[in-house]
Scaffold this motif. Structure first.
Motif, mmCIF file in Angstrom:
data_model
loop_
_atom_site.group_PDB
_atom_site.id
_atom_site.type_symbol
_atom_site.label_atom_id
_atom_site.label_comp_id
_atom_site.label_asym_id
_atom_site.label_seq_id
_atom_site.Cartn_x
_atom_site.Cartn_y
_atom_site.Cartn_z
ATOM 1 N N PRO A 100 -8.921 -20.073 -4.257
ATOM 2 C CA PRO A 100 -9.096 -21.516 -4.478
ATOM 3 C C PRO A 100 -9.107 -21.912 -5.954
ATOM 4 N N SER A 101 -9.381 -20.964 -6.856
ATOM 5 C CA SER A 101 -9.498 -21.371 -8.257
ATOM 6 C C SER A 101 -8.685 -20.534 -9.236
ATOM 7 N N LEU A 102 -7.993 -19.494 -8.780
ATOM 8 C CA LEU A 102 -7.239 -18.680 -9.731
ATOM 9 C C LEU A 102 -6.135 -17.909 -9.019
ATOM 10 N N GLY A 103 -5.168 -17.449 -9.835
ATOM 11 C CA GLY A 103 -4.133 -16.552 -9.348
ATOM 12 C C GLY A 103 -4.426 -15.162 -9.865
ATOM 13 N N LEU A 104 -4.067 -14.141 -9.083
ATOM 14 C CA LEU A 104 -4.442 -12.787 -9.455
ATOM 15 C C LEU A 104 -3.309 -11.822 -9.115
ATOM 16 N N ILE A 105 -2.981 -10.939 -10.077
ATOM 17 C CA ILE A 105 -2.057 -9.831 -9.837
ATOM 18 C C ILE A 105 -2.799 -8.578 -10.254
ATOM 19 N N GLY A 106 -2.860 -7.591 -9.388
ATOM 20 C CA GLY A 106 -3.591 -6.391 -9.773
ATOM 21 C C GLY A 106 -3.668 -5.377 -8.666
ATOM 22 N N THR A 107 -4.477 -4.349 -8.916
ATOM 23 C CA THR A 107 -4.700 -3.316 -7.914
ATOM 24 C C THR A 107 -6.096 -3.494 -7.355
ATOM 25 N N ARG A 108 -6.215 -3.393 -6.045
ATOM 26 C CA ARG A 108 -7.545 -3.425 -5.427
ATOM 27 C C ARG A 108 -8.170 -2.039 -5.474
ATOM 28 N N SER A 109 -7.312 -1.020 -5.471
ATOM 29 C CA SER A 109 -7.809 0.342 -5.596
ATOM 30 C C SER A 109 -7.983 0.682 -7.074
ATOM 31 N N ASN A 110 -8.601 1.824 -7.353
ATOM 32 C CA ASN A 110 -8.855 2.228 -8.746
ATOM 33 C C ASN A 110 -7.624 2.926 -9.309
ATOM 34 N N HIS A 111 -6.586 2.135 -9.567
ATOM 35 C CA HIS A 111 -5.348 2.671 -10.113
ATOM 36 C C HIS A 111 -4.811 1.713 -11.174
ATOM 37 N N ARG B 37 0.837 -1.201 0.000
ATOM 38 C CA ARG B 37 0.000 0.000 0.000
ATOM 39 C C ARG B 37 0.871 1.249 0.000
ATOM 40 N N SER B 38 0.389 2.263 -0.670
ATOM 41 C CA SER B 38 0.965 3.589 -0.576
ATOM 42 C C SER B 38 -0.031 4.449 0.163
ATOM 43 N N THR B 39 0.287 4.831 1.366
ATOM 44 C CA THR B 39 -0.687 5.607 2.135
ATOM 45 C C THR B 39 -0.900 6.982 1.539
ATOM 46 N N SER B 40 0.150 7.535 0.897
ATOM 47 C CA SER B 40 -0.017 8.875 0.330
ATOM 48 C C SER B 40 -0.889 8.851 -0.924
ATOM 49 N N GLY B 41 -0.809 7.769 -1.703
ATOM 50 C CA GLY B 41 -1.593 7.705 -2.930
ATOM 51 C C GLY B 41 -2.785 6.783 -2.841
ATOM 52 N N SER B 42 -2.974 6.134 -1.722
ATOM 53 C CA SER B 42 -4.084 5.189 -1.507
ATOM 54 C C SER B 42 -4.073 4.032 -2.498
ATOM 55 N N VAL B 43 -2.908 3.735 -3.060
ATOM 56 C CA VAL B 43 -2.807 2.635 -4.021
ATOM 57 C C VAL B 43 -2.641 1.317 -3.264
ATOM 58 N N ILE B 44 -3.403 0.328 -3.660
ATOM 59 C CA ILE B 44 -3.303 -1.002 -3.066
ATOM 60 C C ILE B 44 -3.032 -2.005 -4.191
ATOM 61 N N THR B 45 -1.901 -2.671 -4.105
ATOM 62 C CA THR B 45 -1.519 -3.667 -5.105
ATOM 63 C C THR B 45 -1.481 -5.043 -4.444
ATOM 64 N N GLU B 46 -1.935 -6.053 -5.180
ATOM 65 C CA GLU B 46 -2.004 -7.391 -4.599
ATOM 66 C C GLU B 46 -1.477 -8.460 -5.549
ATOM 67 N N ILE B 47 -0.884 -9.444 -4.955
ATOM 68 C CA ILE B 47 -0.643 -10.722 -5.622
ATOM 69 C C ILE B 47 -1.391 -11.749 -4.785
ATOM 70 N N MET B 48 -2.310 -12.462 -5.404
ATOM 71 C CA MET B 48 -3.218 -13.297 -4.609
ATOM 72 C C MET B 48 -3.439 -14.656 -5.270
ATOM 73 N N ALA B 49 -3.585 -15.657 -4.421
ATOM 74 C CA ALA B 49 -4.024 -16.969 -4.879
ATOM 75 C C ALA B 49 -5.362 -17.267 -4.216
#
Lengths: 88, 345
Positions: free
Chosen positions: B202-213, B188-200
């Protein structure tokens, strides 16, 4: 394997690509509420001279299922994706 | 002037002052036992260390249970009036207060066998701090609520939520995050409110932003791909990134004899609906029906010569489209040996 079903125009034959399980292809690509049969490739004639006259043989037996149509099938998939991507 | 009139272990001291040297020579508290009388604390002066207490009684076991080197520096061990213990400090401010100039003042646990040593404390004077497990195969683990939450194994693999981060060998380092349903690494970037995730999940892998960035991929510190709120953009090698319009489905198949698919992408099936007519069904639906279909076909005529075809796609739905192929005159449907479709949106 092929999926066959009857339409007002005649007999339709679905050729699966292999991207989905054949049962899922049948549920998705057969119109809603229409009976389908899953048959071997060689049960479909290779001579297409009278293709537009093909009909289901009365001896084919009970259908393997009914299609739900693509719209309903994709709605199912979308609902599942929401669950997977949004842990609570 | 203190006067000692006691017999101390066969050495008699009579009236008069006793020099520090004399006292040290006749009273070696590390090896002697005071067996007679009391030794007032007030009389313990000079080079003897100060001892707070009314009398030196009951200290017969001191030499074997506790050892104090006479050359230890001042305040090597200090217990203040609050009960705080200081090591290396005369003013311990907490229950156990250690003070030193380097790692040598850290806490060390040593296994009796000498094989394993564990340290905790600063390891230099630059403000760095360490938790060291110097055993060859041991781990460091962190536990909360009686459950291990994180570990570093002996080769440097880190696991969160797992006691067995995969070990691919000494040249690999693994950072594993494992959950019973989801494993997520989030920044997370607290100054820009950016949230980035790498997630697994039960059925898929995901790389992306949870915030609108936007999500950006770089190589050699140059942006190659950007996925913003609406578009997928990539750098084609001619400068900056630009929106890419990908082929969203394609299929190569034969309509001759028993239809068969040679290759495809995002096509679940093709439906044979009669001579020269059929349907292409998508595995993943289009966002709308406003896509473009390009087509091609190749047909052997009855005299085995190739023939031009009329081909067209129609009734474009999000889930499929219909097509028809006829001879060049448009008078009769035909079943070509080669048919190609690609869909762009």
């Amino acid at each position: 394997m092929r999926i066959i079903y009857q339409t007002e125009e005649g007999l339709a034959v679905i050729v699966p690509s292999g991207e989905l399980a054949i049962e899922e292809v049948a549920r998705k690509d057969v119109p809603t509420g229409v009976n389908y049969w899953i048959v071997e490739d060689n049960e479909v004639p290779s001579d297409r001279t009278f293709r537009n006259a093909w009909e289901l043989d009365a001896s084919i037996g009970e259908p393997d299922g009914q299609g739900i149509g693509a719209d309903a099938w994709f709605a199912e998939q979308a609902a599942q994706e929401v669950v997977d991507e949004n842990p609570s | 002037m203190a006067i000692i009139r006691q017999n101390v272990n066969s050495t008699s001291i009579v009236d008069g002052s006793v020099s520090s040297a004399d006292l040290a020579s006749i009273i070696d508290l590390s090896s002697k036992t005071v067996t007679y009388g009391n030794l007032p604390a007030a009389n313990l002066t000079g080079t003897l260390p100060a001892i707070d207490g009314s009398a030196l009684t009951g200290i017969e076991s001191l030499p074997t249970a506790i050892s104090v080197d006479g050359s230890a520096p001042d305040n090597s061990l200090n217990i203040n009036s609050s009960g705080n213990v200081g090591i290396g400090t005369s003013s311990p401010s907490v229950l156990l207060h250690l003070k030193g100039s380097s790692f040598s003042s850290a806490i060390r646990w040593e296994e009796t066998g000498g094989n394993n040593n564990f340290y905790i404390g600063p390891f230099n004077t630059s403000g760095d701090f360490g938790i060291d497990n110097n055993s060859t195969s041991g781990i460091i683990r962190l536990v909360t609520n009686s459950i291990e939450r994180m570990r570093i194994d002996s080769v440097g693999n880190v696991g969160i939520g797992t006691t067995s981060p995969t070990n691919f060998g000494s040249t690999f380092k693994m950072f594993a995050v494992e959950g019973s349903s989801y494993g997520v690494m989030q920044s997370r970037s607290t100054s820009g409110s950016v949230i980035t995730e790498i997630m697994a999940s039960p059925s898929l892998g995901l790389i992306g932003t949870r915030s609108n960035h936007p999500l950006v991929l770089r190589t050699n510190d140059t942006e190659r791909v950007r996925i913003d709120g609406t578009d997928f953009k990539f750098n084609s090698g001619y400068g900056s990134v630009a929106t890419a319009y990908g082929c969203r489905a394609w299929v190569n198949f034969s309509m001759s004899g028993t239809w068969s698919i040679r290759g495809d992408g995002n096509v679940s099936s093709v439906t044979d609906r009669g001579t020269g007519r059929g349907t292409v069904n998508f595995t993943t639906a289009m966002p709308d029906g406003n896509y473009a279909v390009t087509m091609g076909s190749y047909y052997y005529d009855v005299d085995n010569s190739s023939s031009q075809m009329n081909a067209g796609a129609y009734d474009l739905q999000t889930t499929n489209f219909d097509f028809a192929l006829s001879d060049a005159s448009g008078n009769a449907y035909q079943d070509p040996l080669y048919v190609y479709f690609s869909v762009f949106r």
